[in-house]
Design a protein around this motif. Structure first.
Motif: not given
Length: 1420
Positions: A1244-1271
């Motif tokens: 259950a703890v692993d599940k909570a950790r994985l869920s939290l990290l996925c939410r962090v990744i989602t929030a981090a991608v959502a905070s990327l600017p529209d002009t994000a370039n490759p590299g």
């Protein structure tokens, strides 16, 4: 100061007033006097203080008094009084206690006068009482005015609290009515309490002063006296009613109405049943309930066998005067007579009847002018009075009391009678105390005077008696005292006594305006007040002390006016020894004291008191008592100080000193004073100049500086610095100089001014001799003078060679005067010099202290040399040989001995050399701390330090001071790092030089030269400030090498910055700067220790509170909660977590390096070699235990989770859910605790950790600017989330796949393609990519204008599946079709060919290809 009769105002145009008010007096044709013309009444200044012996003769006759026979003032009056002068005696007069309003009445005529300031008049007194309203009043044709009272109401506005708002004029009539008028004559209300004439109107209010009274209640009341009853109205209800009536009158006048109906007042009515005739009354108030008096009076009144209650009721005392009895005392129990309210009900019933019957006639809002309601129709019912028998009385069958006047303290009362007597009555005991005769038709009044006696404030009541037939106004001390003043005044005048103040005082703090309880009015309209000094009550007829106290007050007046001759003549007239001492103290404390005045005072008093001690007269009794002898010694001390002041003033005024010697002569004189050779003296001066004190030189400012005369201290200020009043006698004071001590509580500013006066004169040989002789003759303590000299020297702005010689000469002179207190045995320390060294080591001016220490050491050496030479001379005188004379001549050839050639054989020389070395070490440090770089934040003041501070605060204080200076200097961290690297290199070089390796010396010097060039290149262009800092750091490093190490300074800077952040938590930049300083610490043990101390002291607590708060609310707390619990804002929380992560990283990095690095061995600087104090901060960091790496990493994970939640503001996220029970239990424990962290984790703890990290990744991608370039790389938050997953042992492929899908969902296809190689589970990712492609196609079909055409292009196998796809989860659904085709290509490469997802991906690929071809066809 004598008793005065001062004019305060005058009635304007008395002729017109008398003609209208008393027409029968002006009908004879005689011209009435007018105050506008030259008045016939004058008030000359009395000379009562000239004839104090007149108290022996109490002339109580009826004739006019001599102007100077009794010390009385006089008023010139005409020999034949005019008939119209009797108008004032025939009228009823009432005045307001504030003297701004007066009411005059005669029969049915009423005049109201108000005070006005007439600046156009040429008379001296421009305050005039002019007529504001006049008219005839009454309730019947024969109704006349019988009593008048002016009652001011207290203002309740904030701008005039404590002053009068307006004045109500209360009028009593012979018909029994009592009417209340405004200042403009408008009737507010009227009421009938009894059928009969109103004999008097009095009001009891609270006094403006706290007097000792027998009344303990704070109530106010209006007292109305009738022939057979007394009516009292509560003051509070009267106050509210009058204010309400006035407001209603104002509203009615504004609306055009004229009739105002007011309910009657509630009142108490007491019947007088035992007195045949009553003329006046007073009400002292609630009397003190004494059980004994109650029992005695009840027994006398009701007999022996009557049962008496033991409970004493609260009673209100009333006093009446009249006939049978002469004075009666009545006591009414509180609450026995409730206010009558029948009138209230009857009035409302009458109003209701009038409204119903005469509504049509407009009676309710009638506007008729001059219409008055017939009083006979609405005559109220007279309520019966409550019978009140007399409790006791002063019986006198033949005597009839006319009036009674009660003192402000309510303890005494004055009663006048028809026999021409004035009787003083004790209100509390009910007995007559004193009686004056020969005062027929007299007016009495009381005046209370405040003064100070015996160290406490006291109030004294004086009795004023006006005898109109004699034309005499007298002032008496009432009970046993004599007549203290008398004035010849015009006959037919009036003494108006107004015992009340302002109504409503109990609702606010008190009266804040001047009141006039007694005023005197003459027939020509002059109004005066009586001023009585307090000292008139201090003694009897022959009181010499009272006379002397009066002279002291006169003395103060002469001092303020600057009349020195009058001051001396007044002091000569003082006869009492104690008052003479008080007069001398007054002169000393005065700012107007001058030298001639003090000389004259001493010439008059010294012959009387400065007698030879222990002398006796013929009877064997000493001439003077103890106090007089103390006073005589005080005068002797004043004479000594006066002589010293005169000499110093002459020294300051000298304009021509001895010729200014050249530099070489000054150098030789200074060398003699320092007991050094001229060459050594030049070396000392050069060293001082190299230390940055360029003002110390022999070539500049060598001329003598003079102080201007106005800058000299006044004689009064000079004497007030010394304690001349000593409580113990000094024996043999006539043959020796009395000791004079400096005051212990002297302020530093006054001590500095005293030093400027004592030592600021021009320096030359003659002046030094005069100064020494003056100090010796003054008896002042040389030790006190020495301490004042040190204070003056420490504040000297630019000490030069002449100033040093001057100061050294003064030190030598004072030491010689001290005598045996200076020198001691060689194995002991002199208390004289020990006190000086204590002040020097505590001085924050090290340069001044260093020069002073050199001079003190030289003075002590010279004294030792003189003592040694005198001893040798005595031996030689005993031998009396020629050989000794030759040796003496040879010894005199040695002119310049040197202390450097001496061995430290005495403890004094050892201590002085130690203090000099300590001050020499302190000078470069003080100069560095006083340096203010131009880019410093806000130009911070310099950091002051002394030798005592360094010794008391321990080894790390230097590093702490330098670190604080670097923080406040505003220098960039990179510049500080370069400077400290250079400092470390210099310290290592000195350590190598100290070793005896001659072969490596040249190599070290070459390395130092190369290093200087490198430092110069790193710093770039050197400005003067940075170069000065480098020079001072180098000099400080020479004195404190171990304290100036770079690691030590960086450690202290980090600690100070963290402490600053703790004081202001919202400024998280301080904590970030502290971590930046920690990173630059080279030694891992120090870096580990300081990081651990900062975490354990401050950061851990903040992280713990923040985690508990976030766990409670499940999200980032609001700003209000953050500021309440943490003291920082919502936006600063993530920055605090980020700084905490950096701190934990340093602990973990240092933990790893400490395992292989050797522990550091610290050494203390020589400055603290013999001192044991608190350890330095660097020592504390090394003493810290090693941390548990797993526990630190565990906290690092928690802070990382908190930082990610706070940075991305995740909702419903709890950091502690990512840890199991064991992991939570070890949180926030000391990091040095040895624990084992890890093992199996709950799914259950692993599940909570994985869920939290996925939410962090989602929030981090959502905070990327529209002009994000490759590299551009992966976001730090995503990298941190992946690191957390790796530390927790999670399957990272899930995070990578989620990251790729989120990038595709947000439309960052190019970034997603860069992350595809990180994914290992291709089929799972391919299935997710196919779903994303279907969602994009669904959004395209839903928003297409050609839906039917586009549906025809779709393969039938995937039509239903596309309809079931939800495109709402796409953050960027509008993506070019070509990118979606590339997405499907990546999915086909990841999916196996045999799976259903591969077939659907193929169909989608074909459909999208058809869409692209169709779009291309349409575009062509």
């Amino acid at each position: 100061m004598s008793c005065l009769l001062d004019q305060i105002a005058a009635i304007s145009n008395t002729t017109e007033l008398v003609q209208w008010l008393c027409p029968h007096l002006s009908a004879s044709g005689t011209q009435a006097t007018s105050s506008d013309s030259q008045s016939s009444t004058q008030f000359p200044e009395t000379e009562w203080n000239d004839d104090w012996g007149g108290w022996d003769d109490e002339n109580q006759g009826v004739g006019p008094q001599s102007p100077r026979g009794n010390g009385d003032g006089s008023m010139k009056l005409s020999s034949s009084p005019q008939p119209e002068t009797s108008w004032l005696a025939e009228c009823i007069v009432a005045a307001s206690p504030t003297s701004d309003l007066m009411a005059l009445a005669y029969r049915n005529r009423l005049v109201i006068l108000s005070c006005r300031w007439e600046s156009s008049t040429e008379e001296g007194n421009k305050m005039k009482l002019i007529i504001t309203w006049s008219g005839k009043v009454g309730y019947s044709a024969v109704d006349e005015i019988s009593a008048v009272l002016c009652l001011p109401l207290l203002s309740q506005t904030q701008t005039s609290t404590g002053g009068p708002d307006w004045t109500c004029v209360i009028v009593g009539f012979t018909s029994g009515y009592v009417a209340m008028y405004t200042e403009n004559g408008l009737v507010l209300l009227s009421q009938l309490f009894e059928e009969g004439p109103v004999l008097s109107l009095k009001c009891r209010t609270l006094s403006s002063k706290c007097t000792a009274t027998i009344a303990h209640d704070l109530s106010e009341e209006l007292v109305i006296l009738y022939p057979h009853s007394i009516t009292t109205i509560d003051g509070f209800s009267l106050f509210q009613t009058l204010r309400g009536c006035r407001n209603q009158v104002a509203k009615a006048a504004a609306s055009g109405g004229e009739s105002v109906n007011v309910p009657p007042l509630g009142y108490k009515k007491w019947g007088l049943v035992d007195q045949s005739k009553v003329t006046d009354c007073v009400t002292p108030g609630v009397s003190s309930p004494y059980l004994y008096d109650h029992l005695v009076q009840t027994s006398l009144a009701k007999g022996f066998n009557h049962a008496v209650s033991s409970g004493v009721p609260a009673t209100s005392l009333l006093i009446t005067v009249g006939r049978v009895p002469f004075v009666g005392f009545l006591t009414a129990q509180d609450g026995s007579a409730p206010p009558f309210v029948a009138d209230v009900a009857r009035l409302y019933a009458s109003k209701l009847k009038d409204v119903l019957v005469s509504a049509a006639s407009g009676f309710l809002f009638g506007r008729g002018k001059g219409k008055e309601v017939d009083q006979s129709k609405m005559k109220p019912k007279i309520e019966p009075a409550t019978p009140l028998p007399y409790r006791w009385s002063i019986p006198d069958m033949r005597r009839t009391g006319l009036s009674v006047s009660m003192a402000p303290g309510k303890r005494l009362a004055a009663v006048t009678d028809d026999f021409g007597r004035v009787t003083l009555v004790d209100v509390q005991r009910g007995v007559a105390l004193r009686m004056w005769k020969g005062y027929r038709d007299a007016d009495c009044g009381w005046l209370e005077v405040e003064g100070e006696w015996g160290g406490t404030k006291r109030l004294v009541a004086f009795l004023l008696i006006y005898a109109p037939r004699r034309g005499l106004l007298e002032v008496w001390t009432p009970q046993q005292g004599p007549r203290v003043a008398a004035f010849n005044v015009p006959k037919q005048s009036r003494l108006i006594y107004t015992p009340h103040t302002l109504l409503g005082v109990n609702s606010v703090r008190g009266v804040r305006c001047k009141v006039f309880p007694v005023i005197f009015i003459t027939p020509d309209g002059l109004i005066s007040e009586v001023s009585i000094p307090f000292h008139l009550a201090l003694g009897g007829k022959t009181s010499r002390r009272a006379r002397d106290l009066h002279l002291v007050k006169t003395l103060k007046s002469h001092l303020r006016n600057g009349n020195e001759e009058d001051v001396l003549s007044t002091t000569s007239e003082i006869k009492t020894s104690g008052v003479r001492k008080q007069a001398v103290t007054t002169l000393i404390m005065s700012q107007h004291l001058s030298v001639p005045l003090l000389q004259g005072l001493l010439e008059r008093f010294l012959p009387l008191y400065a007698v030879v001690e222990e002398t006796e007269d013929e009877d064997g009794i000493q001439n003077l008592d103890h106090e007089s002898r103390l006073f005589g010694q005080q005068l002797l001390r004043l004479r000594q100080l006066l002589h010293m002041y005169t000499v110093l003033t002459k020294l300051h005024n000298v304009q021509e000193a001895s010729p200014v010697p050249d530099d070489h002569t000054l150098l030789l004189e200074l060398a003699k004073l320092l007991v050094l050779t001229p060459a050594e003296t030049e070396e000392v001066l050069a060293a001082c100049e190299q230390s940055g004190y360029s003002t110390y030189s022999t070539s500049r400012n060598k001329k003598v500086q003079f102080l201007e005369a106005p800058q000299c201290l006044s004689i009064g200020s000079f004497i007030r610095c010394w304690d001349v009043s000593v409580g113990t006698l000094v024996k043999n004071s006539s043959t020796s100089v009395l000791p004079v001590e400096l005051k212990e509580d002297l302020q530093p500013e006054k001590k500095l001014k005293l030093g400027e006066f004592l030592y600021g004169w021009a320096w030359h040989g003659e002046s030094v001799k005069s100064f020494s002789s003056a100090v010796k003759a003054s008896g002042t303590n040389p030790e006190s003078l020495l301490h004042v000299a040190l204070v003056y020297w420490s504040q000297c702005p630019h000490p030069d060679t002449v100033a040093a010689l001057h100061f050294g000469t003064i030190l030598h002179s004072l030491s010689v005067l001290a005598g045996n207190r200076v020198l001691c045995d060689i194995s002991e320390q002199s208390q004289w010099w020990t006190a000086v060294r204590d002040k020097l080591v505590a001085s924050t001016q090290p340069y001044h202290a260093f020069v002073a220490a050199l001079l003190c050491r030289g003075v002590h050496a010279n004294l030792e040399l003189d003592l040694q030479r005198s001893a040798e001379q005595e031996i030689k005188d005993i031998k009396n040989t020629l050989h000794s004379e030759v040796e003496n001549e040879n010894q005199t050839v040695v002119m310049y001995p040197s202390l450097n050639d001496w061995e430290d054989l005495s403890m004094e020389m050892v201590e002085w050399n130690l203090v000099l070395w300590q001050l020499e070490c302190l000078m470069p440090l003080s100069q560095l701390l006083s340096l203010l770089p131009p880019n410093g934040p806000g130009r911070q003041p310099k950091l002051e330090v002394s030798v005592k501070d360094l010794l008391d605060k321990g080894k790390g204080f230097v590093a702490e001071l330098v670190a604080n200076w670097f923080i406040g200097s505003g220098l960039p961290l990179s510049t500080i790092e370069v400077l400290l690297k250079e400092q470390d290199k210099l310290i290592k070089t000195r350590e190598l030089k100290s070793m005896e390796f001659d072969d490596d010396t040249e190599i070290v010097e070459d390395d130092l030269t190369v290093h200087d060039k490198k430092v110069t290149e790193e710093l770039g262009e050197q400005d003067s400030a940075t170069e000065e800092i480098r020079r001072l750091l180098k000099r400080v490093g020479e004195k404190f090498p171990h304290s100036m190490v770079g690691d030590s300074l960086f450690t202290n800077m980090a600690w100070e910055l963290a402490a600053t952040w703790h004081k202001t938590p919202d400024d998280t930049s301080m904590l970030s700067q502290a971590i930046a300083h920690i990173i630059r610490i080279n030694n891992s043990h120090i870096r580990h220790g300081v990081s651990l101390m900062i975490w354990e002291t401050w950061v851990c607590l903040y992280v713990q509170i923040a985690s508990s708060l976030m766990e409670k609310v499940g999200r980032l707390p609001k700003d209000r909660l953050c500021r309440r619990d943490l003291g920082l804002s919502e936006h600063s929380l993530s920055l605090m977590f980020q700084a905490a992560l950096g701190l934990l990283e340093q602990i973990m990095d240092a933990n790893v390096v400490c395992e292989v690095e050797k522990p550091l061995v610290l050494s203390a600087d020589r400055f603290w070699c013999s001192q044991e104090g608190s350890p330095a901060l660097v020592e504390l960091t090394i003493m810290q235990k090693m941390t548990c790496y797993d526990l630190v990493n565990h906290h690092y994970q928690l802070v990382s989770v908190l930082f990610l939640i706070a940075q991305h503001n995740l909702k419903a996220a709890r950091a502690l859910s990512c840890f199991d029970g064991k992991g939570r239990s070890i949180l926030f424990k000391p990091l040095t605790t040895s624990l084992t962290v890890g093992g199996c984790t709950d799914p259950a703890v692993d599940k909570a950790r994985l869920s939290l990290l996925c939410r962090v990744i989602t929030a981090a991608v959502a905070s990327l600017p529209d002009t994000a370039n490759p590299g551009q790389g992966v976001s730090p938050s995503i990298r941190q989330a992946v690191d957390l997953g790796r530390a927790w042992g999670l399957y990272l492929d899930v995070l990578y796949r989620h990251h790729v899908c989120e990038l595709y969902t947000s439309g960052f296809d190019s970034l997603a393609e860069e992350m595809l190689p990180m994914v290992t589970d291709g089929p799972s990712l391919g299935s997710q990519l196919v779903l994303l492609a279907g969602q994009r196609l669904h959004h395209l079909l839903a928003n297409s204008p050609r839906t039917a055409h586009d549906l025809a292009l779709i393969s039938p196998t995937i039509t239903e599946w596309i309809r079931s796809c939800d495109s709402g989860s796409l953050r960027c659904p509008i993506v070019p079709l070509e990118q979606t085709v590339v997405l499907l290509t990546r999915a086909l490469n990841l999916l196996p060919e045999s799976t259903q997802e591969c077939k659907m991906a193929t169909a989608l690929y074909d459909t999208l290809s058809a869409f692209i071809q169709d779009r291309n066809f349409l575009s062509t």
